[in-house]
Write an enzyme that holds these catalytic residues in place. Sequence first.
Site, mmCIF file in Angstrom:
data_model
loop_
_atom_site.group_PDB
_atom_site.id
_atom_site.type_symbol
_atom_site.label_atom_id
_atom_site.label_comp_id
_atom_site.label_asym_id
_atom_site.label_seq_id
_atom_site.Cartn_x
_atom_site.Cartn_y
_atom_site.Cartn_z
ATOM 1 N N ASN A 13 0.854 -1.184 0.000
ATOM 2 C CA ASN A 13 0.000 0.000 0.000
ATOM 3 C C ASN A 13 0.897 1.244 0.000
ATOM 4 O O ASN A 13 1.690 1.444 0.926
ATOM 5 C CB ASN A 13 -0.906 -0.016 1.233
ATOM 6 N N HIS A 49 -5.592 3.557 -1.698
ATOM 7 C CA HIS A 49 -6.887 3.809 -1.075
ATOM 8 C C HIS A 49 -7.193 5.297 -1.232
ATOM 9 O O HIS A 49 -6.911 6.105 -0.352
ATOM 10 C CB HIS A 49 -6.842 3.419 0.404
ATOM 11 N N ARG A 51 -9.165 8.578 -0.967
ATOM 12 C CA ARG A 51 -10.257 9.058 -0.105
ATOM 13 C C ARG A 51 -10.855 10.326 -0.705
ATOM 14 O O ARG A 51 -10.204 11.002 -1.520
ATOM 15 C CB ARG A 51 -9.742 9.301 1.304
ATOM 16 N N HIS A 56 -4.102 11.766 0.574
ATOM 17 C CA HIS A 56 -2.884 11.030 0.183
ATOM 18 C C HIS A 56 -3.005 10.657 -1.294
ATOM 19 O O HIS A 56 -2.675 11.467 -2.141
ATOM 20 C CB HIS A 56 -2.598 9.845 1.109
ATOM 21 N N GLU A 76 -8.706 0.206 -2.869
ATOM 22 C CA GLU A 76 -9.579 0.125 -1.704
ATOM 23 C C GLU A 76 -10.431 1.383 -1.623
ATOM 24 O O GLU A 76 -9.988 2.461 -2.015
ATOM 25 C CB GLU A 76 -8.757 0.025 -0.415
ATOM 26 N N THR A 106 -8.082 6.058 9.139
ATOM 27 C CA THR A 106 -7.697 4.775 8.572
ATOM 28 C C THR A 106 -8.838 3.806 8.810
ATOM 29 O O THR A 106 -9.766 4.093 9.568
ATOM 30 C CB THR A 106 -6.392 4.265 9.212
ATOM 31 N N HIS A 196 -3.999 -4.771 7.918
ATOM 32 C CA HIS A 196 -4.063 -3.733 8.936
ATOM 33 C C HIS A 196 -3.126 -4.088 10.097
ATOM 34 O O HIS A 196 -3.349 -5.044 10.828
ATOM 35 C CB HIS A 196 -5.474 -3.477 9.483
ATOM 36 N N ASP A 197 -2.083 -3.286 10.232
ATOM 37 C CA ASP A 197 -1.093 -3.398 11.306
ATOM 38 C C ASP A 197 -0.279 -4.685 11.259
ATOM 39 O O ASP A 197 0.358 -5.055 12.255
ATOM 40 C CB ASP A 197 -1.749 -3.250 12.690
ATOM 41 N N GLY A 219 0.954 -1.366 4.331
ATOM 42 C CA GLY A 219 1.417 -0.038 3.950
ATOM 43 C C GLY A 219 2.194 0.659 5.039
ATOM 44 O O GLY A 219 3.415 0.816 4.955
ATOM 45 N N HIS A 220 1.513 1.064 6.109
ATOM 46 C CA HIS A 220 2.130 1.934 7.106
ATOM 47 C C HIS A 220 3.401 1.335 7.699
ATOM 48 O O HIS A 220 4.460 1.979 7.707
ATOM 49 C CB HIS A 220 1.123 2.238 8.211
#
Length: 245
Positions: A13, A49, A51, A56, A76, A106, A196-197, A219-220
């Site tokens: 991501n 993703h 938004r 971003h 996404e 998020t 996620h995470d 991603g993060h």
Amino acid sequence: MTYKKPHTRLSVNINKIATLRNARGENRPSVEQVAIDCQSFGAEGITVHPRPDERHIRRADVAALRPLVKVEFNIEGYPDDTFMDLVLRNRPEQVTLVPDAPSALTSSAGWDVNAHFDQLCTVVERLKDAGIRSSIFVDTNLDNIAAAARTGTDRVELYTKPYADNYAKDRAAAIAPYIEASRTAHNLGLGINAGHDLSLENLQFFAQEMPWLHEVSIGHALICDALYLGLETTIKRYLACLVKN
């Protein structure tokens, strides 16, 4: 008969690259170049993703990336009219449907599928007609997964923050509901994604223990690691976590 786990793909991501770029209002770092580099370093998917506020990834980024992404392109988002127009114009390989409000920082929960059943059925049918794989972002509630299967979606993406939050305390207990959810989804004919995470700390155990896992979207944590390790080394380390024993 020996069971062989499916190969798990790594989709990177790149939203955080766009966040950094947008801080200066120029084109450094280049989202397009990072996507090209991620692919050359071994990533098997690129996720974005977009938004509504374009804080971003921008809608223009999606169009610019489409011809450059030669691996799986995963978009996404919340399936409002603007999002659906974007994905149908750019035809990614996969669309992941998330229930985020426009103001959400998020993704923080999966769909209540029954409450949004008609909406999701309509969206999944539109994507299927366009030849685009659909994935619905869900938690590990088995009834919710069964409802997702009834929409006609191809896959579910399991929301893994609860796993990540509890991994250090008791990793076996943390992953147990995900194993059950994966088996249930598989038995219902669904593919299984996760995200996620997930991180270098917890990914290998997750991938090894899950009975069916087709893709992880990260991603993060990956971009944070790349600040210290470099992007190429980071991607290779994440890929190593996905190698099946």
